[in-house]
Design an enzyme around this catalytic site. Sequence first.
Site, PDB file in Angstrom:
ATOM      1  N   ASP B  15       0.834  -1.203   0.000  1.00 28.27           N
ATOM      2  CA  ASP B  15       0.000   0.000   0.000  1.00 28.27           C
ATOM      3  C   ASP B  15       0.871   1.256   0.000  1.00 28.27           C
ATOM      4  OD1 ASP B  15      -1.886   1.999   0.557  1.00 28.27           O
ATOM      5  OD2 ASP B  15      -2.992   0.748   1.963  1.00 28.27           O
ATOM      6  N   HIS B  17      -0.453   4.555  -0.033  1.00 28.10           N
ATOM      7  CA  HIS B  17      -1.182   5.771   0.349  1.00 28.10           C
ATOM      8  C   HIS B  17      -0.419   6.506   1.446  1.00 28.10           C
ATOM      9  CE1 HIS B  17      -4.409   3.589  -1.744  1.00 28.10           C
ATOM     10  NE2 HIS B  17      -4.840   4.805  -2.061  1.00 28.10           N
TER      11      HIS B  17
HETATM   12  C1  B12 Z   1      -5.213   9.934  -2.904  1.00 25.39           C
HETATM   13  C2  B12 Z   1      -5.597   8.496  -3.164  1.00 25.39           C
HETATM   14  C3  B12 Z   1      -4.714   7.741  -3.931  1.00 25.39           C
HETATM   15  C4  B12 Z   1      -3.372   8.268  -4.425  1.00 25.39           C
HETATM   16  C5  B12 Z   1      -2.359   8.032  -3.319  1.00 25.39           C
HETATM   17  C6  B12 Z   1      -1.098   8.867  -3.462  1.00 25.39           C
HETATM   18  C7  B12 Z   1      -0.157   8.510  -2.369  1.00 25.39           C
HETATM   19  N1  B12 Z   1       0.916   7.888  -2.706  1.00 25.39           N
HETATM   20  O1  B12 Z   1      -0.444   8.782  -1.219  1.00 25.39           O
HETATM   21  C8  B12 Z   1      -3.154   7.348  -5.645  1.00 25.39           C
HETATM   22  C9  B12 Z   1      -3.826   8.000  -6.835  1.00 25.39           C
HETATM   23  C10 B12 Z   1      -1.725   7.052  -6.029  1.00 25.39           C
HETATM   24  C11 B12 Z   1      -3.954   6.136  -5.226  1.00 25.39           C
HETATM   25  C12 B12 Z   1      -3.710   4.872  -5.685  1.00 25.39           C
HETATM   26  C13 B12 Z   1      -4.498   3.760  -5.404  1.00 25.39           C
HETATM   27  N2  B12 Z   1      -5.642   3.748  -4.717  1.00 25.39           N
HETATM   28 CO1  B12 Z   1      -6.243   5.257  -3.703  1.00 25.39          CO
HETATM   29  N3  B12 Z   1      -7.100   6.636  -2.924  1.00 25.39           N
HETATM   30  C14 B12 Z   1      -6.814   7.943  -2.664  1.00 25.39           C
HETATM   31  C15 B12 Z   1      -7.967   8.666  -1.959  1.00 25.39           C
HETATM   32  C16 B12 Z   1      -8.756   9.439  -3.001  1.00 25.39           C
HETATM   33  C17 B12 Z   1      -7.584   9.626  -0.853  1.00 25.39           C
HETATM   34  C18 B12 Z   1      -6.647   9.068   0.191  1.00 25.39           C
HETATM   35  C19 B12 Z   1      -6.146  10.208   1.018  1.00 25.39           C
HETATM   36  O2  B12 Z   1      -5.062  10.687   0.803  1.00 25.39           O
HETATM   37  N4  B12 Z   1      -7.001  10.711   1.921  1.00 25.39           N
HETATM   38  C20 B12 Z   1      -6.666  11.798   2.819  1.00 25.39           C
HETATM   39  C21 B12 Z   1      -6.042  11.239   4.097  1.00 25.39           C
HETATM   40  C22 B12 Z   1      -5.763  12.377   5.045  1.00 25.39           C
HETATM   41  O3  B12 Z   1      -7.003  10.360   4.690  1.00 25.39           O
HETATM   42  P1  B12 Z   1      -6.774   8.758   4.856  1.00 25.39           P
HETATM   43  O4  B12 Z   1      -5.809   8.288   3.859  1.00 25.39           O
HETATM   44  O5  B12 Z   1      -8.110   8.125   4.860  1.00 25.39           O
HETATM   45  O6  B12 Z   1      -6.141   8.638   6.310  1.00 25.39           O
HETATM   46  C23 B12 Z   1      -6.815   9.085   7.483  1.00 25.39           C
HETATM   47  C24 B12 Z   1      -7.758   8.064   8.134  1.00 25.39           C
HETATM   48  O7  B12 Z   1      -8.071   6.949   7.294  1.00 25.39           O
HETATM   49  C25 B12 Z   1      -7.091   7.649   9.393  1.00 25.39           C
HETATM   50  N5  B12 Z   1      -6.210   6.485   9.394  1.00 25.39           N
HETATM   51  C26 B12 Z   1      -5.525   5.939   8.393  1.00 25.39           C
HETATM   52  N6  B12 Z   1      -4.777   4.935   8.832  1.00 25.39           N
HETATM   53  C27 B12 Z   1      -4.968   4.839  10.151  1.00 25.39           C
HETATM   54  C28 B12 Z   1      -4.414   3.988  11.110  1.00 25.39           C
HETATM   55  C29 B12 Z   1      -4.802   4.128  12.425  1.00 25.39           C
HETATM   56  C30 B12 Z   1      -4.243   3.214  13.415  1.00 25.39           C
HETATM   57  C31 B12 Z   1      -5.727   5.112  12.771  1.00 25.39           C
HETATM   58  C32 B12 Z   1      -6.135   5.267  14.123  1.00 25.39           C
HETATM   59  C33 B12 Z   1      -6.262   5.949  11.822  1.00 25.39           C
HETATM   60  C34 B12 Z   1      -5.887   5.810  10.521  1.00 25.39           C
HETATM   61  O8  B12 Z   1      -6.299   8.787   9.696  1.00 25.39           O
HETATM   62  C35 B12 Z   1      -5.783   9.367   8.510  1.00 25.39           C
HETATM   63  C36 B12 Z   1      -5.536  10.828   8.708  1.00 25.39           C
HETATM   64  O9  B12 Z   1      -6.731  11.524   9.011  1.00 25.39           O
HETATM   65  C37 B12 Z   1      -8.800   7.468  -1.381  1.00 25.39           C
HETATM   66  C38 B12 Z   1     -10.306   7.669  -1.253  1.00 25.39           C
HETATM   67  C39 B12 Z   1     -10.709   8.690  -0.258  1.00 25.39           C
HETATM   68  N7  B12 Z   1     -10.415   8.538   1.012  1.00 25.39           N
HETATM   69  O10 B12 Z   1     -11.341   9.655  -0.630  1.00 25.39           O
HETATM   70  C40 B12 Z   1      -8.473   6.362  -2.388  1.00 25.39           C
HETATM   71  C41 B12 Z   1      -8.517   4.890  -1.969  1.00 25.39           C
HETATM   72  C42 B12 Z   1      -7.918   4.739  -0.580  1.00 25.39           C
HETATM   73  N8  B12 Z   1      -7.654   4.201  -2.999  1.00 25.39           N
HETATM   74  C43 B12 Z   1      -8.095   3.078  -3.324  1.00 25.39           C
HETATM   75  C44 B12 Z   1      -7.485   2.219  -4.283  1.00 25.39           C
HETATM   76  C45 B12 Z   1      -8.195   0.926  -4.613  1.00 25.39           C
HETATM   77  C46 B12 Z   1      -6.306   2.580  -4.901  1.00 25.39           C
HETATM   78  C47 B12 Z   1      -5.581   1.753  -5.960  1.00 25.39           C
HETATM   79  C48 B12 Z   1      -5.461   0.264  -5.733  1.00 25.39           C
HETATM   80  C49 B12 Z   1      -6.222   1.776  -7.337  1.00 25.39           C
HETATM   81  C50 B12 Z   1      -6.651   3.018  -7.839  1.00 25.39           C
HETATM   82  N9  B12 Z   1      -7.889   3.399  -7.508  1.00 25.39           N
HETATM   83  O11 B12 Z   1      -5.903   3.616  -8.594  1.00 25.39           O
HETATM   84  C51 B12 Z   1      -4.192   2.413  -5.924  1.00 25.39           C
HETATM   85  C52 B12 Z   1      -3.350   1.649  -4.880  1.00 25.39           C
HETATM   86  C53 B12 Z   1      -1.915   1.872  -4.960  1.00 25.39           C
HETATM   87  C54 B12 Z   1      -1.257   1.131  -3.818  1.00 25.39           C
HETATM   88  N10 B12 Z   1      -0.445   0.162  -4.124  1.00 25.39           N
HETATM   89  O12 B12 Z   1      -1.495   1.440  -2.676  1.00 25.39           O
HETATM   90  C55 B12 Z   1      -9.370   2.717  -2.639  1.00 25.39           C
HETATM   91  C56 B12 Z   1      -9.250   1.640  -1.565  1.00 25.39           C
HETATM   92  C57 B12 Z   1     -10.407   0.717  -1.722  1.00 25.39           C
HETATM   93  C58 B12 Z   1     -10.815  -0.138  -0.597  1.00 25.39           C
HETATM   94  N11 B12 Z   1     -10.156  -0.167   0.535  1.00 25.39           N
HETATM   95  O13 B12 Z   1     -11.826  -0.804  -0.793  1.00 25.39           O
HETATM   96  C59 B12 Z   1      -9.880   4.112  -2.144  1.00 25.39           C
HETATM   97  C60 B12 Z   1     -10.723   4.084  -0.880  1.00 25.39           C
HETATM   98  C61 B12 Z   1     -10.685   4.699  -3.316  1.00 25.39           C
HETATM   99  C62 B12 Z   1     -11.847   3.853  -3.739  1.00 25.39           C
HETATM  100  N12 B12 Z   1     -13.024   4.078  -3.187  1.00 25.39           N
HETATM  101  O14 B12 Z   1     -11.702   2.990  -4.570  1.00 25.39           O
HETATM  102  N13 B12 Z   1      -4.892   6.439  -4.361  1.00 25.39           N
END
Ligand code: B12
Lengths: 139, 139, 483, 483
Positions: B15, B17
């Site tokens: 992963d 992200h």
């Molecule tokens: C930006 C993004 C990308 C970027 C990432 C760039 C990078 N290198 O960081 C790119 C475009 C490269 C990408 C690629 C992929 N992505 Co993407 N991506 C996203 C997106 C739109 C936003 C993620 C993000 O940055 N959010 C902002 C941050 C601040 O929030 P966060 O990541 O959720 O983290 C917060 C919380 O989750 C929490 N949290 C996270 N971890 C933990 C751990 C603990 C212990 C705690 C307490 C809290 C916590 O706290 C964090 C901070 O507030 C999400 C969807 C969304 N959320 O809207 C999809 C998403 C995560 N991606 C997804 C997928 C499938 C992929 C890809 C496989 C395929 C694709 N769609 O192209 C690839 C995977 C690549 C890989 N090997 O990992 C899926 C995951 C699906 C699932 N789980 O069912 C999502 C949900 C989109 C979707 N609905 O399909 N992605």
Amino acid sequence: MMSQKTLVMGVIGADVHAIGNKILEYAFKQAGFKVVNLGVMVSQEEYIKAAIETAADAILVSSLYGHGEMDCRGLREKCDEAGLENIPLYVGGNLVVGKTPFEEVEKKFKEMGFQRVYPPGTPPEVTIADLKKDLGVDG
Amino acid sequence: MMSQKTLVMGVIGADVHAIGNKILEYAFKQAGFKVVNLGVMVSQEEYIKAAIETAADAILVSSLYGHGEMDCRGLREKCDEAGLENIPLYVGGNLVVGKTPFEEVEKKFKEMGFQRVYPPGTPPEVTIADLKKDLGVDG
Amino acid sequence: MELKNKKLDENIFKQIQREVLQQWPTGKDVNFDDAVNYHKSIPAKKVFSNQLKKAKQKGDTLIQPRAGVALVNEHIQLLHYLEQQGEADLLPTTIDSYTRQNRYQEAENGIIESKNAGRSLLNGFPAVNHGVELCRKVNEAVNTPVQVRHGTPDARLLAEITIAGGFTAFEGGGISYNIPYAKNVSLEKTIYDWQYVDRLIGIYEEAGVSINREPFGPLTGTLVPPCISHSVAIIESLLAAEQGVKNITVGYGQCGNLLQDVAAIRTLELLTEEYLEKYGYTDIVVTTVLHQWMGGFPQDEAKAFGVISWGAAVAALAGATKVIVKTPREAMGVPTKEANAEGLKATKQLVTMLADQRMPLTHELENEMNIIIAETRSIVDKIFELGEGDAAVGAIRAFEAGVIDVPFAPSKYNAGEILPARDNYGAVRLLDCGNLPFSKEIIDFHREKIEERARYEKRNVSFQMVIDDIYAIGKGRLVGRPR
Amino acid sequence: MELKNKKLDENIFKQIQREVLQQWPTGKDVNFDDAVNYHKSIPAKKVFSNQLKKAKQKGDTLIQPRAGVALVNEHIQLLHYLEQQGEADLLPTTIDSYTRQNRYQEAENGIIESKNAGRSLLNGFPAVNHGVELCRKVNEAVNTPVQVRHGTPDARLLAEITIAGGFTAFEGGGISYNIPYAKNVSLEKTIYDWQYVDRLIGIYEEAGVSINREPFGPLTGTLVPPCISHSVAIIESLLAAEQGVKNITVGYGQCGNLLQDVAAIRTLELLTEEYLEKYGYTDIVVTTVLHQWMGGFPQDEAKAFGVISWGAAVAALAGATKVIVKTPREAMGVPTKEANAEGLKATKQLVTMLADQRMPLTHELENEMNIIIAETRSIVDKIFELGEGDAAVGAIRAFEAGVIDVPFAPSKYNAGEILPARDNYGAVRLLDCGNLPFSKEIIDFHREKIEERARYEKRNVSFQMVIDDIYAIGKGRLVGRPR
Ligand code: B12
Ligand code: B12
């Protein structure tokens, strides 16, 4: 040449939705019908009076605003009383308040004596085809 | 003054992200924790190695990309084998593929030995409060 | 009675009031002094005029749904839901169609049938039948200002009861709630009856209670060119101001072309303020409302979300003070509260997301504004000319002469001679200018715009274009191209 | 090996090919001549390059989802649904994350576990494991061109298998599929591996089969300023063109400010064509793609519809050749096919509804375009300078020097010194320009823009702004204002 059939049409009750009514009139005329368009806010009595006066072949009722169920009740019976036992009644639009499965709506209006009941968004072509069939006009 | 607790954190598996990871690091540091951030693409072994080396008080695993279920399996057991029987494991992110009711996801990961499981969109404040409670730090 | 745009005489007002309050038994519960006291106890944040004034100052775009069901408790639940789940900034109480036609007996039947059926058989809230106390119950149940939205040609009793009932805003007007909402009611009658409503609100103003008034902007909701709805809005604002109304929201129904819509909202505010000023009403707060697409909607809910969101974006980019929100169920029927909240949330996302962006005043936008200004001034000035300086008299003569003309209106007092159609970029133009008092320049402008489209579509200018345009948005297009 | 931007030598290519095709058993089924024949039998309307070229000529904006599941039949069902119910113009096959990391054994386990679980446990379609025949089965099952979308640093085997498998477009690039998608893989390695992919496609071109190539525009999807993604797109286009690629789609992830986004799409096309021309590649068809908002989404589905629709509107107003569509479930997880189709339909409604409108080229838009052009030229020209005229060498040195720098990227080969934040109108600017080779004028422009916001928000310029911006859209705002 086909013998021209006469349609009485209008929007029933306190309903003022005028757009569909204007378009339907245009479409029915284009399709070769003689159209008596009563416009909006038409009472049951007005449909019947117009149908008798023009010896109409069908009455087409629109209801868009949701009160169709209450407004249409009794129209079949009043037609029959007025001697229009055989006149087909069509109804279309947004017939009830809210989104109800169309089968239920259709059932309800058929029980009320309407031959054909149309869901929202029915294009004029569909009704025209049905009219031609029901009134024995060859398309 | 509170005694500083050490957290090992990272994004598991294949992963990449990175955004949430960077923000969590910042938030945990602001909240007074010592943070060992392994970044993205962290293997189970790397978490354990880092936790032992830094005598960490908790391991925080992120998984966003959907393979969390497969990637996290066995981590608890490996920790126990490595002598980290008491270390709390937290996990959060988008833990499974698709939208599954969170209760099911939570159950699944708790069965796998995680103390706390967080749904998508959990703000850092929530985890920080939990950490303080679990690690006996007074907020 | 001789209709004039003059403040209603106190004695005449009183005399009418006695009659009006007897039109239905609930009328007897209206007590003005008590109502004024009641209004003075309403917290500022629940007062419409207040919230709009604040939003205008801050440059915010507030969101408001349409909603109303037959029974009081269900209606309260509905409003609660829209306020809490839907994040509505302003609430409505939409009145049912029987009440709008003063058919209170049928409304009463509808209440009874709804109780029996366990679902609302009315398409709105029958406020007259429910009466003052139950209206207050509704207003007290929520934390947000509530407006009465309807479509009632003769809204005098409705106004008396709902304002005494604690509502702080009242939609409508003698033209805008006649021409699109009635068939046989004369403009003399409705303008006169709305002078009563406006005077009632003027009297509240004089007692220190400010009620917001909103002429109904979209009219028939279907290909209405901005100059038409602007002219109606301006005339109704002048009529209202004369009766003492101080807080006015002028409205416009989104046409779909970004530039035209932004130009419309900006000129609407500008022109209304200009004419109010010109005719001596200098202390009126004017705000604007954009109505998301008011014509036929796509049946598919995801597509409807697209249409809704575009309306939200345009409201924000134009800087409208509020936006009236449609729902993803629009094409199907009166929406569930969930569907209603969905429309609101999509809209909220966009108005807040785009809060910091405004459409820049470009050459193209200025051109579009100048056209609307020129057209509207021709109509409004001609109305004054026909009325020999009186807006009310002028309005009636203007409708007779087709000098102002609403497309597709059901009223027989509307000439129905103009034909609108979209130009090649989706702006609403006139395929036939009817008797609108336009200069040759403006008429040529419209003709050229429509011909440009005809050339592009390789067909002749014809009524078929209009029909294609009416169906277009339902089929996913703005301009109804030939198949 | 010494990396140069030079067409790969035939012998070296052949030698690598032998190794690559042995990386997984399915590699042995790749037969170039057979694949060429197969492609020649594909009807024109199912060929990506074709459809894009046509759309560009007609000024259409095509819509394309992301989608992929573990098992072949389920994947076919999914694509069918998106094509028929979702009205997709172009289809994807999104590859799972294990395959992207060349972890074919884990992908195999994922396939088996998915079969057992009766639901996809992989986040995409493991095309390598399925092999040539099953890929063809997928392509034959649909009536629309299908692209391979992934994020694979070393995509050589994937390209061999999927192109032989009948896919007509392939996303990615040596920079854009490294920096956002890897941690420890050097740029030398990925650029070299992608030269192989591009050469493979060049060889297909030479045999008369045109495969569309699309560098991955949005990079990390989070506050990436246009000049950064433009520079990567231009360099990757040059690298691809050198290997014989002829049909290129350059991409950009929507930032949210209308003017900046329109300016970005227009300059992307302009600059890519300019640089290709300048370096002697004169017969390349360049098209553009706008990716709807690529950062964190709101959890609420109605709000997500708002975000999706805004992306659709911007794509249309900008005139992008295609738009990659998000779904209302974005924040939750890989979407169901229904949710995916909903995103598509909302998008379809808007791109067709706005098909006849373009953002006019105003003074403000021109300014924004000029900024992006100046910034991008500084970076790209500096890359050539550092590479002593070689784009590949220059790119590597530029990343080392932070002359090009992607915000929030996981790769250790990325400097990570720039810090983006929004200005007061929501455009993405630089709070810290790091080592970008900008003129003092440009640096001052960015500083002033951020300071204008800071003044408005009455706080100091700080990292907290960046964090607030990252969360903002999820909370319904574009600019992350202080609470
Ligand atoms: C930006 C993004 C990308 C970027 C990432 C760039 C990078 N290198 O960081 C790119 C475009 C490269 C990408 C690629 C992929 N992505 Co993407 N991506 C996203 C997106 C739109 C936003 C993620 C993000 O940055 N959010 C902002 C941050 C601040 O929030 P966060 O990541 O959720 O983290 C917060 C919380 O989750 C929490 N949290 C996270 N971890 C933990 C751990 C603990 C212990 C705690 C307490 C809290 C916590 O706290 C964090 C901070 O507030 C999400 C969807 C969304 N959320 O809207 C999809 C998403 C995560 N991606 C997804 C997928 C499938 C992929 C890809 C496989 C395929 C694709 N769609 O192209 C690839 C995977 C690549 C890989 N090997 O990992 C899926 C995951 C699906 C699932 N789980 O069912 C999502 C949900 C989109 C979707 N609905 O399909 N992605
Ligand atoms: C424009 C419009 C208005 C305009 C009407 C202007 C005018 N005077 O014509 C205004 C703004 C004034 C208005 C007012 C109201 N409206 Co209205 N309106 C609409 C809207 C958006 C479009 C209607 C339209 O013109 N469509 C285009 C035409 C071409 O299509 P059509 O009317 O559906 O007609 C076609 C077919 O239905 C079919 N058809 C119709 N009748 C018949 C009959 C037969 C026999 C056949 C075969 C076919 C057929 O053929 C027609 C031509 O193709 C619809 C929602 C929608 N459809 O998107 C709501 C809608 C009809 N309105 C509605 C309501 C509730 C009202 C109001 C009560 C309250 C309000 N929301 O303000 C008032 C009612 C006033 C009154 N007393 O009637 C509801 C009805 C709800 C329900 N049935 O559950 C709708 C569905 C909106 C909603 N979802 O809430 N409305």
